[in-house]
Design a protein around this motif. Structure first.
Motif: not given
Length: 383
Positions: A261-285
């Motif tokens: 899928y190209t490196p830039s698309k994968v990096a962008l999607c993963v970095q977007g996922m990190v945002v939601f992971i951190l929100i989830g950790l703050f709320l539900f850890v």
């Protein structure tokens, strides 16, 4: 598997153990040299400084064949670990740690360029991921094993083992890696010419803050999970194995997806996922099993970003590929330090441990915006 790629992965395994094992043996070293734990912590920082200083030195070796550069870097790794093994005092060990860090970023830089000549078209990102895999295996197996050896024998054994391993790495690269010509020499000035474009700066920024956002909370994972998620201290051993397994899986999956899928698309999607992971950790850890799932996803994302960012920086550093590729490791280590500092700041201000994840969210958003800007203005159909 290509033996040349395997030899490169052997090298990142040795470097990974050298870098990360100090966190597990810090108390033993402090006791041995009769110093406090804060002073001993400088041994971690010394290695990181070595990484940052060593990577730019690559430009002085730009005229040499890449295989020869790798052999020289492995030799430095061996010497540095021998010096650490027999260090008679704290000051000597501090110097040895700095010296051991010098080849780290440079090795990853050269090691990221070499796979382009070894892997067929369509599998270059996966080849880089295989090279990086040694680092993830070091976290999964090497660091826990090193900590165990330190507990039952001596912390010096670990560095002696890495020195012996380095000799094997030297032989493997010499025997299995084909001759790879030096890159075209653009001169000292030409090595830095790629930095005139915003593209590499966006990638360096994304790497630094992206890793920093995760290390904001991951640097304090044990107190977070024992105090907030209410895990027992004894269970943290198994939880950390799962976290390190995430590093291995995330790295390899990302390398394969980047070729599809190209490196830039994968990096962008993963970095977007990190945002939601951190929100989830703050709320539900505080919910134990949710916390474990988010931990696994977080460490998977940490190394899922590595190979696409490495590939992209090589592509956008024409004429200065060695410096460009090594810049990823500089940014990675600066991100580690930035994240640990911000996470510690949140604790120092009196906030609960889950706020370490909250402090990482702005960094994750900056990383996402940097990658989105890069993708919009610079990434073509193959990037």
């Amino acid at each position: 598997m290509n033996k040349g790629l395997l030899a490169l992965a052997f090298g990142t395994l040795g470097l990974g153990i050298t870098e990360f094992v100090m966190m597990g043996i810090l108390t033993d070293v402090a006791t041995n040299f009769n110093i406090d734990i804060n002073t001993a912590g400088n041994l971690i920082s010394a290695y990181a400084l070595g990484v940052c200083f060593g990577a730019p030195i690559l430009i002085l070796a730009r005229k040499n064949p890449l295989k020869h550069i790798l052999l020289a870097l492995v030799s430095i790794m061996v010497v540095g670990n021998i010096a650490a093994t027999f260090a008679p005092n704290y000051e000597t060990l501090l110097i040895a740690r700095f010296f051991s860090g010098l080849p780290h970023g440079a090795y990853f830089g050269v090691g990221s360029i070499v796979p382009s000549s070894l892997a067929p078209e369509g599998k270059k990102s996966l080849a880089v991921a295989i090279m990086i895999a040694g680092m993830t295996v070091a976290n999964l197996i090497g660091v826990p094993l090193g900590t165990l050896l330190s507990l039952h024998f001596s912390w010096r054994i670990i560095f002696f083992f890495v020195a012996i391993w380095g000799i094997w790495v030297f032989y493997s690269i010499w025997k299995w890696l084909p001759h790879v010509n030096s890159l075209p020499d653009t001169g000292i000035k030409g090595q830095f010419a790629f930095l005139k474009s915003p593209a590499p700066w966006l990638l360096i920024l994304a790497t630094m803050v992206g890793n920093g956002s995760i290390f904001c909370w991951y640097s304090y994972v044990t107190p977070l999970f024992t105090n907030v998620a209410r895990f027992s201290a004894s269970s943290m051993t198994y939880i950390m194995i799962l976290a390190r397994l995430g590093m291995v899986i995330g790295n390899l999956i990302s390398g394969r997806l980047s070729d599809i899928y190209t490196p830039s698309k994968v990096a962008l999607c993963v970095q977007g996922m990190v945002v939601f992971i951190l929100i989830g950790l703050f709320l539900f850890v505080s919910q134990p099993w949710i916390a474990v799932i988010l931990l696994f996803l977080s460490t998977s994302a940490l190394f899922a970003l590595s190979s696409p960012q490495q590939i992209l920086l090589i592509k956008f550093s024409k004429g200065g590929e060695l410096l460009g590729a090594a810049s990823v490791q500089i940014a990675f280590n600066l991100g580690n330090a930035l994240g640990a500092y911000l996470g510690g700041t949140s604790i120092g201000l009196g906030y609960s441990y889950e706020y370490t994840a909250l402090f990482g969210i702005p960094l994750a958003l900056i990383g996402f915006l940097a990658l989105a800007t890069f993708r919009k203005h610079y990434a073509g159909t193959k990037s």
